[in-house]
Write an enzyme that holds these catalytic residues in place. Sequence first.
Site, PDB file in Angstrom:
ATOM      1  N   ASN A 229       1.051  -1.278   0.097  1.00  0.00           N
ATOM      2  CA  ASN A 229      -0.100  -0.236   0.102  1.00  0.00           C
ATOM      3  C   ASN A 229       1.101   1.191   0.177  1.00  0.00           C
ATOM      4  OD1 ASN A 229      -2.638  -0.571  -0.271  1.00  0.00           O
ATOM      5  ND2 ASN A 229      -2.969  -0.988   2.002  1.00  0.00           N
ATOM      6  N   HIS A 919     -21.969  43.496  21.056  1.00  0.00           N
ATOM      7  CA  HIS A 919     -21.244  42.811  21.869  1.00  0.00           C
ATOM      8  C   HIS A 919     -21.934  41.416  22.190  1.00  0.00           C
ATOM      9  CE1 HIS A 919     -18.112  42.143  25.285  1.00  0.00           C
ATOM     10  NE2 HIS A 919     -19.123  41.399  25.900  1.00  0.00           N
TER      11      HIS A 919
END
Length: 1015
Positions: A229, A919
Amino acid sequence: MAEKVLVVGSGGREHALAWKLAQSPHVQQVLVAPGNAGTAKCGKIRNSEVSVSNHSILAQYCKDHHVGLVVVGPEVPLAADIVTDLTGADVPCFGPVAEAAKLESSKSFAKAFMERHNIPTARYGSFTNPEDACRFIRMADFPALVVKASGLAAGKGVIVARDQDEACQAVMDIMKDGAFGSAGETVVVEELLEGEEVSCLCFSDGINVYPMPPAQDHKRLQDGDQGPNTGGMGAYCPTPQVSKELLQVIRETVLQKTVDGMRKEGVHYVGVLYAGMMLTKQGPKVLEFNCRFGDPECQVLMPLLKSDLYEVIWNILDGKLQSHPPEWHQDSSAVTVVMASNGYPGSYKKGVEITGLSQVEDMGLQVFHAGTALKEGGGLVSSGGRVLTVTAVRSSLEVALEAANQGVAAVGFPGAVYRRDIGHHAIAFLKEPRGLTYKDSGVDIAAGNRLVDMIKPLAKATSRTGCTADLGGFAGLFDLKAAGFVDPILVSGTDGVGTKLKVAQACRQHGGLGQDLVAMCVNDVLAHGAEPLFFLDYFSCGSLDVEMAATVVGGIAKACEMAGCALLGGETAEMPGVYLLGEYDLAGFCVGAVERGSSLPRLRDITEGDVLIGVASSGIHSNGFSLVRQVLQQKHISYSSPAPFGKPGQTVGDVLLTPTKIYSRLLLPILRSGAVKAYAHITGGGLLENIPRVLPPELAVDLDASRWTIPPVFSWLHQEGNISEEEMARTFNCGLGAVLVVSPPDAPRVLEQLQAQEDAWIVGSLSQKQPGAEPVVVRNLRQSLTNAGLKSGAAEKNGGCHGDSSTARKRTRVGVLISGTGTNLQALIEQTKSPFSAAQIVVVISNRPSVQGLKRASLAGIPTRVVDHKLYGSRAEFDSTIDGVLEEFGVELVCLAGFMRILTPNFVKKWNGKLLNIHPSLLPSFKGVNAQRQALQAGVRISGCTVHFVAEEVDAGAIIVQEAVPVLRGDTEDTLSDRIKGAEHRAYPEAVELVSSGSVRLGEDGRIIWDSKRS
């Protein structure tokens, strides 16, 4: 204005991303950190030596070098939360946050996530003890032969064993011998699935997903899928093994479910989602997730992407993926072949000279570099395992593979290892003779059966006297005697919802269409005095999306309950080729009954002088949408835009998709009383064509539009679309969903009964029709439409101003100060686009150059100025310069929208009562920075945002608007912040309108004063 983009990474994937980004006219330069020889100096592309592991240094580098966007290639920086760190420093960054990237960085997390959200995957077990893992391997009732290191292992942490002994050895190698280091502290043991492996990637903006063409990687080193792989030896795209229908299944059952599941868990998945899939006989199943482009899949996807990648990324970041989907080159195939060093994936020699690349590019091929370096004195040498890829785009897969192989052969790279059979699975698939199935033709019977199973209980809930709504038979039965009828006449009606469908499909809001469909049919049946008994629906599409169809039919069932009729049956027609993907059509059929002698209209009883009573509509209902869509298109207004004719927070799509009213439960008792001589459903044809349908031809209708309330949407269409009042009355209901004909003595009683539940008015009367006269006259319509718009602009946008609507209102001149991306600025821009807004943004000022907020302003045609704080010796000098710009533009109100500088007391005093800020908490709680963190640490259950006047003390000014946001279990700073931002985008525009209109002002004592005449 073109800007700089930084790509993080050094492989072929990053070279492909930089190559595609450099093609954008919006991009001035692409920096790649650390990059490779291919990105060192190539047109717009340059390498950068900035550290990508130190996010603070990287953020400062981006600001200093005016980098407007960072694109992350590999997985390690994503797992280290580079996205949160950069965006927190006002540097836009494309990719998922670390919490979302856990789908790749922790295979154990990913498997548990898929289990929680019912996403198809292999059976598995997760272990921290090797003996437990081996016991699971030997005891499992399925082949538990796939062993994975849970953490990141550079794409090499998966072992597919041949038998149980080899699987157990793999566990020991990972957990005891540390083959993959800390990545192997937890292992996942999975069932070995059989089938074709494919890579299905998609873009996601956190809500919507848009799949890319499916690709297939080749992991084995040698031809025929032999050898060890690797990280990937090549890829091709698209894969013929994945049909459009199968890709849609993967989209629904995997990609969309994953993004939805993330959102349910408080995380917005924004970026690229890569699902490695196995096409099993039981259906597609997830092998693994990656949270970025694959390598080498990226090298075949980028050449096939027709759209501008830079624009695609910004559409995703701005949440506009649904309205701006990427486009791909059709009828083309791409193949990329990886050239690796001799010895890879084991040890290999570096510094091997590479030649012939210019010849390859002359062949019409693209070379993407990975493990390459520039040799001192010139030339190119290898510096890694996978060295480069050669990509070909051609008309077919076989031709593309041949071209790529010819390109590889032209490269001078002694000892190079590469495959010559990339795409061999697809080529074999295309050559394989296969018998056709119904599903091959695009009709999925299994999906249809799943839909029936989902809607059966919904239909059952609509059962009523006379029938039991059990789906599944060939036809439905209704017992009129059991329903209490003696000598009934059956009344039937059929209808659809027109192009309102297109709006719903564009907005992905399908639930309300069911009520529209039922209302259109039931209200027609009512016009004959009939009680609606049962309903049948027809749903047709090109490819059945089960979830979407269930949502629509669920809406139909709910509406049937509202109307008092049973959903007795229906038809689902899947017709490939007739409809585009995602499109569908609806039709409905309603049957009612009325006792003989009680049907409407009673034409012989209707006489001159009879009164007309109008019953309110909910808005446009379901007629005239082709004209509505044309107006929106001409005005360049999207369905996601804030509605200039709706309530605060509503989008255009929200208002347009308001469901049609169902009048059966309201009107049936009144119709049965005998007081109503006729009832007209105001449907297609509007006021002018529907009322005459229930009248004797010798009578005419006199309506006075000043007598009823016209919804603002009609005023907006009239004015913005330049639609004549006659066309308005012929196309739309103009606020009346039903009109009743009653005698003058009965009118007060009928009106009282109606007004107990619904808005209703006496709107006109009947008169003898004169020769050549129009059958319907609507007086005062133009003025009423105009007044409706003025009332909407005042009441809904400015808190209910009732001043003189005949004079044009002066708009308050607003200046906005920003420092970054400007998302609140965008909300203000969208709001002030409305002709009814009391505010006008005249300038946007940034203390930082090249930020996204400046681009937002420029795109909206708003003048911009940069006042760079670094160029001033003192805060006072800096503030004075900003003040001068505000004066230059005649600004009357200043809004701080992500402005990251503290203003001097003198500046605040000068602009006292004219300076707003927002805020992210419910002040006075959690002032200052890190408000979300403070809220979470305090354990509060409610947070939110506050818009306030700015005072000298930080976050202490008088509060104008607040919006609460619940704190959910499991919330992080990021998830809570995301939801608060949504609240900010509603609260800030509302506050600006209140102040701009004069509804709110700051008193001399620092307290809010509400103007009672305006609010």
